[in-house]
Design a protein around this motif. Structure first.
Motif, PDB file in Angstrom:
ATOM      1  N   ALA A   1      33.691  39.073  32.438  1.00 39.73           N
ATOM      2  CA  ALA A   1      34.446  39.911  33.378  1.00 39.73           C
ATOM      3  C   ALA A   1      33.544  40.610  34.383  1.00 39.73           C
ATOM      4  O   ALA A   1      34.036  41.391  35.209  1.00 39.73           O
TER       5      ALA A   1
ATOM      6  N   THR B   1      37.896  42.083  39.167  1.00 38.53           N
ATOM      7  CA  THR B   1      39.143  41.775  38.470  1.00 38.53           C
ATOM      8  C   THR B   1      40.242  42.724  38.937  1.00 38.53           C
ATOM      9  O   THR B   1      39.964  43.862  39.340  1.00 38.53           O
TER      10      THR B   1
ATOM     11  N   ASN C   1      44.178  43.441  37.415  1.00 41.67           N
ATOM     12  CA  ASN C   1      45.225  43.070  36.472  1.00 41.67           C
ATOM     13  C   ASN C   1      46.416  44.019  36.552  1.00 41.67           C
ATOM     14  O   ASN C   1      46.285  45.209  36.270  1.00 41.67           O
TER      15      ASN C   1
END
Length: 435
Positions: free
Chosen positions: A282, A287, A289
Motif C-alpha cells: 500500500a 490509495t 478507499n
C-alpha cells in the motif's frame, strides 16, 4: 508479559466519537506502575475518561536533545463473536514456545506499551539512567486521529516535550522472513492521512418521477470513479531503499528508474516480504478507499443530498498532486469537505539514532538485516512533528516467520508471542543506554 495482559484486559475501545470507555483505567494502571518505582508521572484528561500519561526520565547527559518514547492506550473496537477467544481476556496459549498472548491491543499497541513500562521500571529499580533525557508518554485517542491525546498535549502542554528532537513509537521494528533470512522493518516514513466527505446536492422529489438531478446518482458516480482509480506506482526515497534491500537479500532484479513503468518488478519484491507485503504494497502508490455512504430516508423519496466518506492516504511529497486528482475524479457536481487531515512524514535512514536502533537489533539478533519502510497508516509522530520532533516506528519484535503480524492490525485474533515481548524489552533497554 504480565503488564501486557493486564493492559489488554482493560477495554479502551475507541469508537471515534469522543465517547466510550476511554483510556482512564489504562492510564491509572500506567500511573500505578510508574509511581511504584518512585517516578512522578502526570495524568492529563482532555475530556472525562480520555486520559494520557507523561513522565520524564533524567539522562546521563541532560544537555543532549531529549528523546520521546511513546505509545497509545486506546484500541479499535472488537466484535467478540468474530474472535476465537475473548478480545479482552488476554489469554495465554501454547501456540509457540514461550506462549502466545491474545487480545485486542496485543499487536496495536499494548505490546509496545508493556515493553516501555518494563524497561522504564527496570532502569529505575536498578538505578540506571538512559543516555539522554527521555520523555515517556502514553497517549489517548490515537485510533481516531489523536485529537484527545497527542494532539491535545502538543497543543495545550508543549512544554512537556521541551528539548526533544526525536521520537520512537509504532509501527516498525518487527521482523519478517525474506528468502529464509530475517529482516527487521524500521519505519522511517508515513503516508499522509485525509478522511474526506463527498457531498452531492440535487433536486428532491418523488421516487416515481423522472429526475435528472439526482444527488445519489452524482455521488455514486464520484465514489465509483475514486474507488476504482488506478493510482500509478510512484517511487519515494524510503520505498526505493527498502526494495533495494529486498533485492540484495533475494537476488530479484530491481531498477529504480523503472519503478513506475514496471509494476511487476515492484510487485515481486513486495511479495518477497511475505505477510508484511500487505503493509508495503500500500506504500508504492496513493490509495483512496470509500468507507461510508449516507443518503435518503424513504424508498419512494429522492433525497436532496447524499454524502460519502473516503479514506485517502497519499505518499510523502505527493499530497498536492493527489488532492488535485481527487477533485478531478469527484467531478463538478460533488464538493469535498475535510473530516480529518494530517501530514506525511519521511526522514532519512541515517543518523546516530538510526545507527543505535540497528545496533540494538544486531546485538540481540546477530546477522539480521534492518531495512527502512513506509507505513501506509499514521501514528502520533504526526502530532509530534509539529513541535519539530522527528519520529520513527520502532517496536522491536522477533516473530515467527509464519505469523501474519501485519494482518492482525485492526483485525481479529490479535496475538503476540511472549518471547517477542522479552526480545523487544531487551532491545529497547539496550537502545536507551546507547542512543
Amino acid at each position: 508479559m504480565a503488564i501486557c495482559r493486564d493492559l489488554i484486559r482493560l477495554d479502551t475501545s475507541n469508537y471515534g466519537t469522543g465517547e466510550g470507555p476511554g483510556e482512564r483505567a489504562a492510564a491509572e494502571l500506567v500511573m500505578e506502575l510508574l509511581t511504584e518505582v518512585g517516578l512522578e508521572p502526570e495524568l492529563f484528561e482532555s475530556r472525562p475518561g480520555r486520559a494520557s500519561v507523561v513522565v520524564r526520565l533524567e539522562g546521563q547527559d541532560p544537555s543532549r536533545p531529549a528523546l520521546v518514547l511513546h505509545g497509545h492506550l486506546d484500541v479499535v473496537p472488537a466484535a467478540a463473536g468474530d474472535w476465537s477467544v475473548g478480545p479482552f481476556a488476554a489469554e495465554l496459549t501454547d501456540d509457540v514456545e514461550g506462549g502466545m498472548i491474545w487480545g485486542r491491543g496485543a499487536v496495536d499497541m499494548k505490546d509496545m506499551d508493556a515493553m516501555i513500562l518494563a524497561v522504564v521500571r527496570q532502569l529505575v529499580r536498578e538505578g540506571r539512567k538512559p543516555a539522554r533525557d527521555v520523555v515517556v508518554a502514553f497517549f489517548a485517542d490515537e485510533e481516531a486521529g489523536g485529537k484527545f491525546g497527542a494532539g491535545y498535549l502538543t497543543r495545550e502542554h508543549p512544554g512537556l516535550f521541551e528539548g526533544a528532537t526525536e521520537a520512537i513509537s509504532e509501527v516498525g521494528g518487527f521482523s519478517v522472513d525474506v528468502d529464509g533470512r530475517r529482516a527487521y522493518l524500521l519505519q522511517t516514513a508515513e503516508k499522509s492521512l485525509a478522511w474526506l466527505r463527498l457531498i452531492a446536492d440535487g433536486r428532491a422529489g418523488h421516487g416515481s418521477q423522472v429526475n435528472e438531478d439526482n444527488a445519489v446518482v452524482a455521488l455514486a458516480d464520484a465514489v465509483a470513479r475514486i474507488g476504482r482509480h488506478a493510482w500509478p506506482y510512484t517511487p519515494t526515497p524510503t520505498v526505493d531503499a527498502l526494495l533495494r534491500g529486498v533485492a540484495d537479500l533475494t537476488g530479484l532484479p530491481y531498477d529504480g528508474a523503472r519503478f513506475a513503468e514496471d509494476p511487476a518488478m515492484v510487485d515481486a519484491l513486495v511479495a518477497a516480504l511475505g505477510p508484511a507485503a500487505k503493509f508495503v504494497g500500500a506504500t508504492v502508490r496513493n490509495t483512496s478507499n470509500p468507507t461510508q455512504l449516507e443518503a435518503g430516508y424513504k424508498a419512494n423519496v429522492i433525497p436532496g443530498s447524499a454524502s460519502a466518506v473516503v479514506d485517502v492516504r497519499l505518499l510523502p511529497g505527493h499530497e498536492v498532486a493527489g488532492m488535485a486528482t481527487l477533485r478531478e475524479l469527484a467531478g463538478p457536481d460533488v464538493r469535498i469537505e475535510t473530516v480529518h487531515q494530517d501530514v506525511s512524514l519521511e526522514v532519512p535512514f541515517t543518523g546516530s539514532l538510526v545507527d543505535a536502533m540497528v545496533d540494538a537489533i544486531g546485538a540481540e539478533d546477530p546477522g539480521a538485516t534492518v531495512l527502512p519502510y513506509t507505513l501506509s497508516g499514521g501514528t502520533d509522530n504526526k502530532w509530534l512533528s509539529r513541535l519539530g520532533i522527528t519520529g520513527y516506528g520502532f517496536a522491536p519484535l522477533r516473530l515467527p516467520a509464519e505469523l501474519d503480524f501485519a494482518g492482525m492490525f485492526h483485525g481479529v485474533d490479535e496475538r503476540v508471542p511472549a518471547d517477542a515481548l522479552k526480545f523487544g524489552t531487551r532491545v529497547l533497554d539496550r537502545l536507551l543506554r546507547t542512543c
